[in-house]
Design a protein around this motif. Structure first.
Motif, PDB file in Angstrom:
ATOM      1  N   ILE A   1     -16.577  -6.759   2.729  1.00 22.72           N
ATOM      2  CA  ILE A   1     -15.840  -5.503   2.829  1.00 22.72           C
ATOM      3  C   ILE A   1     -16.548  -4.445   1.995  1.00 22.72           C
ATOM      4  CG2 ILE A   1     -13.569  -4.435   2.592  1.00 22.72           C
ATOM      5  CD1 ILE A   1     -12.385  -7.270   2.608  1.00 22.72           C
ATOM      6  N   TYR A   2     -16.862  -3.349   2.622  1.00 25.30           N
ATOM      7  CA  TYR A   2     -17.507  -2.227   1.951  1.00 25.30           C
ATOM      8  C   TYR A   2     -16.771  -0.972   2.417  1.00 25.30           C
ATOM      9  CZ  TYR A   2     -20.871   1.611   1.572  1.00 25.30           C
ATOM     10  OH  TYR A   2     -21.458   2.817   1.319  1.00 25.30           O
ATOM     11  N   ASN A   3     -15.983  -0.400   1.514  1.00 22.36           N
ATOM     12  CA  ASN A   3     -15.143   0.737   1.885  1.00 22.36           C
ATOM     13  C   ASN A   3     -15.323   1.898   0.908  1.00 22.36           C
ATOM     14  OD1 ASN A   3     -14.011  -0.748   4.001  1.00 22.36           O
ATOM     15  ND2 ASN A   3     -12.360  -1.541   2.717  1.00 22.36           N
ATOM     16  N   PRO A   4     -16.384   2.679   1.057  1.00 25.59           N
ATOM     17  CA  PRO A   4     -16.552   3.823   0.152  1.00 25.59           C
ATOM     18  C   PRO A   4     -15.417   4.818   0.367  1.00 25.59           C
ATOM     19  CG  PRO A   4     -18.084   3.955   1.987  1.00 25.59           C
ATOM     20  CD  PRO A   4     -17.405   2.640   2.111  1.00 25.59           C
ATOM     21  N   VAL A   5     -14.962   5.427  -0.738  1.00 23.83           N
ATOM     22  CA  VAL A   5     -13.829   6.353  -0.586  1.00 23.83           C
ATOM     23  C   VAL A   5     -14.245   7.573   0.240  1.00 23.83           C
ATOM     24  CG1 VAL A   5     -12.479   5.641  -2.579  1.00 23.83           C
ATOM     25  CG2 VAL A   5     -14.285   7.335  -2.879  1.00 23.83           C
ATOM     26  N   GLU A   6     -15.514   7.912   0.194  1.00 26.44           N
ATOM     27  CA  GLU A   6     -16.010   8.954   1.099  1.00 26.44           C
ATOM     28  C   GLU A   6     -16.950   8.289   2.090  1.00 26.44           C
ATOM     29  OE1 GLU A   6     -17.568  12.532  -0.860  1.00 26.44           O
ATOM     30  OE2 GLU A   6     -16.524  11.795  -2.636  1.00 26.44           O
ATOM     31  N   PRO A   7     -16.465   7.981   3.277  1.00 24.75           N
ATOM     32  CA  PRO A   7     -17.298   7.243   4.232  1.00 24.75           C
ATOM     33  C   PRO A   7     -18.658   7.908   4.447  1.00 24.75           C
ATOM     34  CG  PRO A   7     -15.064   7.423   5.041  1.00 24.75           C
ATOM     35  CD  PRO A   7     -15.145   8.291   3.821  1.00 24.75           C
ATOM     36  N   GLY A   8     -19.677   7.071   4.440  1.00 25.10           N
ATOM     37  CA  GLY A   8     -21.020   7.586   4.681  1.00 25.10           C
ATOM     38  C   GLY A   8     -21.691   8.151   3.450  1.00 25.10           C
ATOM     39  N   GLU A   9     -21.004   8.159   2.316  1.00 27.52           N
ATOM     40  CA  GLU A   9     -21.602   8.679   1.086  1.00 27.52           C
ATOM     41  C   GLU A   9     -21.732   7.546   0.071  1.00 27.52           C
ATOM     42  OE1 GLU A   9     -22.760  11.672   1.011  1.00 27.52           O
ATOM     43  OE2 GLU A   9     -21.872  12.227   2.933  1.00 27.52           O
ATOM     44  N   THR A  10     -22.555   7.779  -0.954  1.00 27.34           N
ATOM     45  CA  THR A  10     -22.725   6.756  -1.985  1.00 27.34           C
ATOM     46  C   THR A  10     -21.623   6.919  -3.036  1.00 27.34           C
ATOM     47  OG1 THR A  10     -24.238   8.223  -3.131  1.00 27.34           O
ATOM     48  CG2 THR A  10     -25.218   6.590  -1.671  1.00 27.34           C
ATOM     49  N   SER A  11     -20.414   6.857  -2.561  1.00 27.12           N
ATOM     50  CA  SER A  11     -19.266   7.105  -3.436  1.00 27.12           C
ATOM     51  C   SER A  11     -18.661   5.785  -3.919  1.00 27.12           C
ATOM     52  CB  SER A  11     -18.221   7.898  -2.657  1.00 27.12           C
ATOM     53  OG  SER A  11     -17.876   7.206  -1.478  1.00 27.12           O
ATOM     54  N   MET A  12     -17.610   5.886  -4.716  1.00 31.61           N
ATOM     55  CA  MET A  12     -16.935   4.691  -5.230  1.00 31.61           C
ATOM     56  C   MET A  12     -16.479   3.810  -4.070  1.00 31.61           C
ATOM     57  SD  MET A  12     -13.531   4.546  -7.650  1.00 31.61           S
ATOM     58  CE  MET A  12     -12.310   4.965  -6.402  1.00 31.61           C
ATOM     59  N   ASP A  13     -16.713   2.513  -4.240  1.00 27.59           N
ATOM     60  CA  ASP A  13     -16.327   1.565  -3.197  1.00 27.59           C
ATOM     61  C   ASP A  13     -15.039   0.870  -3.603  1.00 27.59           C
ATOM     62  OD1 ASP A  13     -16.534  -0.380  -1.024  1.00 27.59           O
ATOM     63  OD2 ASP A  13     -17.063  -1.787  -2.623  1.00 27.59           O
ATOM     64  N   ILE A  14     -14.129   0.733  -2.654  1.00 26.96           N
ATOM     65  CA  ILE A  14     -12.888   0.001  -2.954  1.00 26.96           C
ATOM     66  C   ILE A  14     -12.870  -1.353  -2.240  1.00 26.96           C
ATOM     67  CG2 ILE A  14     -11.534   2.088  -3.446  1.00 26.96           C
ATOM     68  CD1 ILE A  14     -10.300   1.781  -0.615  1.00 26.96           C
ATOM     69  N   GLY A  15     -13.994  -1.691  -1.615  1.00 27.42           N
ATOM     70  CA  GLY A  15     -14.043  -2.946  -0.849  1.00 27.42           C
ATOM     71  C   GLY A  15     -14.511  -4.143  -1.659  1.00 27.42           C
ATOM     72  N   GLY A  16     -14.915  -3.933  -2.908  1.00 26.62           N
ATOM     73  CA  GLY A  16     -15.400  -5.061  -3.718  1.00 26.62           C
ATOM     74  C   GLY A  16     -16.860  -5.399  -3.455  1.00 26.62           C
ATOM     75  N   CYS A  17     -17.604  -4.419  -2.982  1.00 29.95           N
ATOM     76  CA  CYS A  17     -19.004  -4.661  -2.624  1.00 29.95           C
ATOM     77  C   CYS A  17     -19.866  -4.501  -3.891  1.00 29.95           C
ATOM     78  CB  CYS A  17     -19.428  -3.675  -1.546  1.00 29.95           C
ATOM     79  SG  CYS A  17     -21.034  -4.029  -0.858  1.00 29.95           S
ATOM     80  N   VAL A  18     -19.836  -5.534  -4.757  1.00 23.62           N
ATOM     81  CA  VAL A  18     -20.490  -5.407  -6.057  1.00 23.62           C
ATOM     82  C   VAL A  18     -22.015  -5.403  -5.963  1.00 23.62           C
ATOM     83  CG1 VAL A  18     -18.545  -6.296  -7.395  1.00 23.62           C
ATOM     84  CG2 VAL A  18     -20.270  -7.890  -6.498  1.00 23.62           C
ATOM     85  N   ASN A  19     -22.543  -5.725  -4.798  1.00 22.83           N
ATOM     86  CA  ASN A  19     -24.010  -5.638  -4.644  1.00 22.83           C
ATOM     87  C   ASN A  19     -24.510  -4.198  -4.759  1.00 22.83           C
ATOM     88  OD1 ASN A  19     -23.390  -8.330  -3.769  1.00 22.83           O
ATOM     89  ND2 ASN A  19     -25.477  -8.417  -2.983  1.00 22.83           N
ATOM     90  N   LEU A  20     -23.603  -3.234  -4.698  1.00 21.47           N
ATOM     91  CA  LEU A  20     -23.991  -1.851  -4.970  1.00 21.47           C
ATOM     92  C   LEU A  20     -24.523  -1.719  -6.401  1.00 21.47           C
ATOM     93  CD1 LEU A  20     -20.860   0.050  -3.554  1.00 21.47           C
ATOM     94  CD2 LEU A  20     -23.076  -0.159  -2.455  1.00 21.47           C
ATOM     95  N   LEU A  21     -24.079  -2.618  -7.277  1.00 23.95           N
ATOM     96  CA  LEU A  21     -24.397  -2.507  -8.704  1.00 23.95           C
ATOM     97  C   LEU A  21     -25.621  -3.322  -9.114  1.00 23.95           C
ATOM     98  CD1 LEU A  21     -20.722  -2.993 -10.012  1.00 23.95           C
ATOM     99  CD2 LEU A  21     -21.869  -0.847  -9.442  1.00 23.95           C
ATOM    100  N   THR A  22     -26.123  -4.146  -8.216  1.00 19.82           N
ATOM    101  CA  THR A  22     -27.203  -5.075  -8.589  1.00 19.82           C
ATOM    102  C   THR A  22     -28.550  -4.366  -8.536  1.00 19.82           C
ATOM    103  OG1 THR A  22     -27.369  -5.817  -6.297  1.00 19.82           O
ATOM    104  CG2 THR A  22     -25.923  -7.080  -7.763  1.00 19.82           C
ATOM    105  N   PRO A  23     -29.508  -4.815  -9.344  1.00 22.12           N
ATOM    106  CA  PRO A  23     -30.783  -4.100  -9.416  1.00 22.12           C
ATOM    107  C   PRO A  23     -31.667  -4.319  -8.185  1.00 22.12           C
ATOM    108  CG  PRO A  23     -30.843  -6.044 -10.788  1.00 22.12           C
ATOM    109  CD  PRO A  23     -29.453  -5.955 -10.257  1.00 22.12           C
ATOM    110  N   GLY A  24     -32.321  -3.259  -7.769  1.00 22.93           N
ATOM    111  CA  GLY A  24     -33.256  -3.375  -6.644  1.00 22.93           C
ATOM    112  C   GLY A  24     -34.564  -4.004  -7.069  1.00 22.93           C
ATOM    113  N   ARG A  25     -34.789  -4.076  -8.359  1.00 26.17           N
ATOM    114  CA  ARG A  25     -36.048  -4.634  -8.866  1.00 26.17           C
ATOM    115  C   ARG A  25     -36.157  -6.112  -8.529  1.00 26.17           C
ATOM    116  NH1 ARG A  25     -38.290  -4.069 -15.086  1.00 26.17           N
ATOM    117  NH2 ARG A  25     -40.008  -5.528 -14.857  1.00 26.17           N
TER     118      ARG A  25
END
Lengths: 892, 163
Positions: free
Chosen positions: A792-816
């Protein structure tokens, strides 16, 4: 009222499906009948052990009914409402991807558009301008699987292939082969017949970064749960090492160790220190089977270049585990018969997905080698594989080239991709956004150690960049890294055209220009073996994670719902529109392709096709006096290899390293990558580039660990199965949105003013995710635990890199990636902060309006997404399909 | 460095001969000899490589064949055994465990083999006690999967198709 029983397999295991009046009523395990063979019997310690006479799928498999009638099924082909088919691919409002709604299209309209765009883009830029990828394990079955019909279509088309990375066991893949070979097993150990060995001999089990009740041996459901209970009952001690006192640990652990995330390598070194200083390791074995052990021992003892002894006291400062406990662990391990390993098959686990992943994996293998790996009761084995099996029966697994319709002998003609350019999945957004990317390795390097060191560049000289992206199944928003990058990629005008073929309206689906609705496994024909990922493909004989070897005819329980179609149908139609439909199908129906898998395997010698499809499954028995091939025993005892691996280098009793021995100083790394700082010739504990020693820790003091999920399989169940949201340890449904549970230690929660059940914001410079706090002593003090792979990936502003309420914690993981020459991902090396959230929350999930608009337009009486969810899923939908069935409308 | 000095040609020749006589394969590179045969530690120097290559060039059982890719070592200058290795000593011999040798590893997965009746088979899998093949006709895999016991007379009669 006519009841029909069919069978199928999903990633949770095989199931029997009861259907009444065209509606799925019940899902249950397959219970064997009297004609099926007897189960194996293992005699151990005065008792006999034999499995239950049924398959034991995971609970996620039992939710397939909820999933089929899910609120987020894609019902119709759809086209983004502000998509403009400009002749040059420009000015297509790509910035609105993710935000825009959709309009319903007919199949012809959608497929004609896709075909026109493929032709335009390939004519304008070249074949390589189209790229495509599937998610991991998006559905089960040899015909529909990604390596089969997807691969056949795209090889015939010609495209830039995106290489997968081994995202579940990076450290073992890129590290362990440099210590013990087994690159053909992608770094995992061989565990043949070790269940019997364990039942007869083992005294201690080391479950390192391992939660078998959650990860279930991969696709083996609950088959191995009983084995671990047997071991428990006979008094075997279970030691769990994990920053999270995981679900298996709380049930079973005799002792739980909670290292600070990413410091497990230091713990390995301290264990070795105790063994070396107390002389409690198998010196004879090491003298015979180890290479450059003394140099390595010098390093551990502080006689190496760093002059730092790796004492338990030193490790205590890194790991947070008291030195006395480390000594006790080391002594217990050395003085009892001990088996163990990391993660779901012994060579997986969250720790292998950290910045130290390769070094940990190599050290873990070295520790097992020091205790005589391969001797009875001494081995790498984690209680999830190694059941008796009849190796004389062969049916292909999904990664097996012999079991794909893209290859012979299943197909009469095997297509070859004419494009050599490649992309690499973890860094796809970087390549698209920056227009350039370099990396090492071939993704999965089962074909050779040398493949880890091939250098790739995108775009390949003389090749065009990619301008069309075809996504197929699942969502990478929840499995890849720093995934707000994917949002930016999708909005880039570089991608002139995006297609998404999926069953569900997933987070990533919503960025497509055209969406093609696929159906579930229960709405199409296929064939497959339970938990067989491919013998000869990569993880040989993964089906030894089952008590039974079961091949299933995946029958169609119901017709495809709404206007969804099978993946095969979609590719065949698209091929037809591109002018090579006949070549794609070779004139075969889906059922006829299924029969080819029966015909080209041992199955055709065991059961007739007619009987097989009538019964629905075939169980291969194990002979009473089955031949044992204990993993590593051949090496320990010095006779030629007798295990059913599928690669050479073992025939003389050698491992697959340069020297044929356990390498404590890696010759392959000295040869191939002598200056690699992440993966040094001697595996050492290194401070993480994102860990408690880094400057960033001042600002973001918590380690986020996001292991593979308990309530999902990658991203395949949670989003589409509201039943699972009722599990309090999974999600909490508030205002129409299922918030993910994030776990925090009470001491730190108190400091932050967070109470159990509060909404909390997990954040760092890469993004922010709103979760619900579970305040618990089950996590190490500096750790936040939240399952990764959020579907589940539910950004509060769809289509933007906004706060997610879906629990998609991979947004926080490093790209390195782990290192410049180690292209493995390290999501468990992530620093974040957490705070109580008191801001506004939206009503719902922020995307349902798009589906509701299309559905209501087609069927005004249809319930909305919210009504379906809150009506517990599907009754209204089922009633609608029953009515259609009884009228004969749905019978095709 | 290795346990054997590569600058002592006589010693090197003896060590390499001993290793190669027991080596069951038919293609080899000097890296493999260095690590497995000479107990080499660290990457051999160009002088080590030259010394080993020079010895190989003097051995009448082995001929240079140019570059070959190895899964461990990558592409290496290689040598091929002139006379095929006697596989039969691995097939059903009387020594302990010899019946468990994965002799199918003496057949190459993906390799083509010709039977006495002129049929050609492609080895597609090798697992315990079974080579699994398909017959090859006009370049295509045809018919059902065939199991061949690797220590059977039929297996012994198969000849690798190298052209």
């Amino acid at each position: 009222m006519a009841e029909k029983i069919t069978h199928s397999i999903c990633v949770g295991g095989p199931i029997a499906v009861h259907t009444e009046d065209g509606v799925i009523r019940r899902i249950r395990p397959i219970v064997f009948d009297k004609n099926d063979p007897k189960g194996w019997v293992i005699k151990a310690r005065g008792k006999e052990y034999t499995p239950n006479r049924k398959t034991q799928p995971a609970f996620i498999a039992m939710t397939e009914k909820n999933r089929v009638y899910s609120y987020n099924r894609i019902r119709y082909p759809m086209i983004r409402e502000d998509f403009v088919e400009t002749p040059d691919g420009k000015n297509r409002n790509t910035e609105n991807r993710g935000k825009s709604g959709y309009r319903r299209a007919t199949w012809d309209e959608a497929l004609d558009l896709v075909a026109r765009e493929i032709k335009r883009i390939q004519t304008t830029y070249g074949k390589e301008a189209v790229t495509a990828i599937t998610s991991s394990h998006h559905s089960w079955g040899l015909l529909g699987y990604k390596l089969s019909c997807f691969a056949r279509f795209f090889k015939m088309l010609g495209y830039t292939q995106i290489l997968d990375n081994p995202d579940s066991w990076e450290g073992f893949h890129w590290g362990a082969p440099h210590t013990y070979g087994y690159y053909w097993r992608l770094g995992g150990p061989e565990t043949f017949d070790l269940l019997e060995d364990a039942l007869q001999n083992v005294e201690t089990m080391i479950m390192w970064s391992h939660d078998p009740d959650t990860t279930r041996g991969g696709y083996a459901g609950n088959e191995s749960t009983m084995w671990r209970h047997w071991l428990d009952d006979m008094g075997v001690q279970f030691i769990y090492i994990d920053p999270f006192n995981n679900f298996s640990s709380v049930k079973q652990a005799d002792k739980w160790f909670a290292p600070r995330p990413g410091t497990d390598t230091a713990l390995c070194e301290a264990i070795a220190y105790v063994w070396l200083t107390e002389g409690i390791y198998d010196k004879e074995y090491i003298a015979k089977h180890a290479h450059r052990f003394d140099e390595w021992a010098d390093y551990i003892l502080g006689k190496g270049s760093d002059r730092k002894p790796k004492t338990p006291q030193w490790a205590e400062a890194e790991t947070g585990i008291p030195a006395a406990d480390i000594k006790a662990l080391a002594r217990r391990w050395a003085t009892t018969k001990t088996m163990g390993g990391c993660g779901l098959r012994g060579g997986f686990g969250g720790i292998s997905r950290t910045a130290n992943g390769t070094e940990f994996s190599r050290l873990l293998v070295q520790l097992f080698a020091m205790q005589g790996m391969g001797k009875p009761g001494q081995n790498m084995w984690t209680g999830t594989t190694g059941a008796p099996m009849d190796y004389d029966f062969w049916f292909g697994g999904y990664s097996d080239p012999l079991s794909q319709i893209s290859n012979q002998p299943i197909a009469d003609k095997a297509p070859v991709n004419c494009v050599t350019q490649k992309l690499y999945r973890p860094n796809l957004p970087d390549a698209i956004l920056n227009g350039y990317y370099e990396w090492y390795g071939e993704g999965f390097c089962g074909g050779g150690i040398d493949l880890e060191f091939t250098k790739h560049v995108y775009p390949e000289p003389g090749c065009s960049k990619v301008h069309m992206f075809y996504r197929y199944g699942g969502t990478f928003m929840g499995t890849m890294l720093d995934t707000n990058k994917w949002v930016r990629m999708y909005k880039s005008p570089e991608l002139e055209f995006v297609v998404n073929q999926d069953i569900f309206f997933n987070g990533e689906t919503r960025f497509a220009d055209v969406i093609l609705p696929a159906c579930t496994n229960l709405e199409r024909y296929d064939i497959g073996e339970f938990c067989n990922s491919g013998n000869g493909g990569y993880q040989s004989h993964s089906q030894t994670g089952n008590s039974w070897q079961v091949v299933v005819f995946q029958d169609k329980a119901i017709e495809p719902l709404w206007e969804s179609r099978s993946d095969y149908w979609i590719f065949a139609k698209l091929a037809e529109k591109l002018g090579w439909g006949e070549e794609f199908t070779e004139g075969r129906t889906e059922l006829e392709w299924c029969k080819r898998f029966w015909e080209k395997s041992d199955l055709c010698e065991k059961i007739s096709w007619e009987e097989f499809i009538k019964k629905g499954y075939y169980v291969s028995g194990v002979p009473e006096d089955w031949e044992r091939h204990y993993g590593f025993r051949w090496f320990a005892e010095g006779y030629p290899c007798d295990t059913p691996n599928h690669k050479p280098f073992q025939e003389e009793g050698k491992l697959g390293t340069f020297t044929g021995k356990f390498e404590f100083v890696s010759e392959s790394l000295l040869y191939w990558a002598p200056h690699d700082e992440a993966r040094t010739p001697i595996a050492t504990y290194k401070h993480s580039w994102e860990g408690h020693h880094s400057l960033k820790a001042d600002k973001y003091p918590f380690h986020l660990i996001s292991p593979h999920p308990r309530f999902d399989y990658h991203t395949h169940h949670n989003a589409s199965t509201p039943w699972l949201w009722e599990i309090p340890e999974n999600r909490k449904y508030i205002n129409g949105n299922p918030y993910l549970i994030a776990r925090i230690h009470p001491k730190k929660a108190a400091k932050k003013g967070i109470k159990d059940g509060d909404l909390v914001l997990l954040f760092n410079e890469r993004g922010s995710v709103l979760c619900v706090a579970r305040v618990t002593y089950r996590v190490e003090e500096n750790t936040i635990h939240a399952y990764g792979s959020s579907a589940i990936y539910n950004p509060v502003e769809p289509g933007e890199t906004s706060m997610d309420i879906g629990g998609c914690v991979n947004l926080l993981t490093p790209g390195r990636l782990i290192g410049d020459m180690v292209p493995g991902m390290a999501p468990n090396s992530a620093l974040i902060d957490i705070c109580k959230y008191e801001g506004p929350i939206p009503e719902g999930q922020n995307f349902e309006y798009k589906l509701d608009a299309v559905a209501k337009d087609a069927e005004p009486d249809t319930p909305t997404c919210k009504e379906i969810i809150e009506g517990r899923g599907y009754e209204k939908i089922q009633a609608m399909f029953r009515e259609k069935y009884l009228k004969g409308d749905a019978t095709k | 460095m290795s346990k054997i000095s590569t600058s002592n040609t006589g010693e090197l020749l003896l060590a390499m001969r001993k290793y190669l006589n027991e080596f069951p394969g038919d293609t080899i590179c000097v890296l493999q000899i260095w690590y497995e045969g000479l107990g080499g530690c660290g990457v051999p120097t160009p002088a080590d490589m030259e010394a080993m290559t020079a010895v190989l060039n003097t051995l009448e059982d082995w001929k240079p064949i140019g570059n070959v890719r190895y899964e461990k070592f990558g592409v290496q200058n290689s040598f091929k055994r002139v006379k095929a290795f006697d596989k039969s000593k691995f097939m059903g011999g009387g020594e302990e465990h010899s019946d468990k040798i994965m002799v199918q590893h003496l057949f190459k997965v993906g390799g083509l083999y010709r039977a006495p009746d002129d049929r050609v088979f492609k080895i597609v899998l090798s697992e315990v006690y079974n080579l699994r093949c398909f017959e090859v006709k006009d370049g295509n895999l045809v018919g059902k999967m065939i199991k061949i016991h690797p220590t059977s007379d039929f297996a012994k009669s198969l000849v690798e198709v190298t052209d």
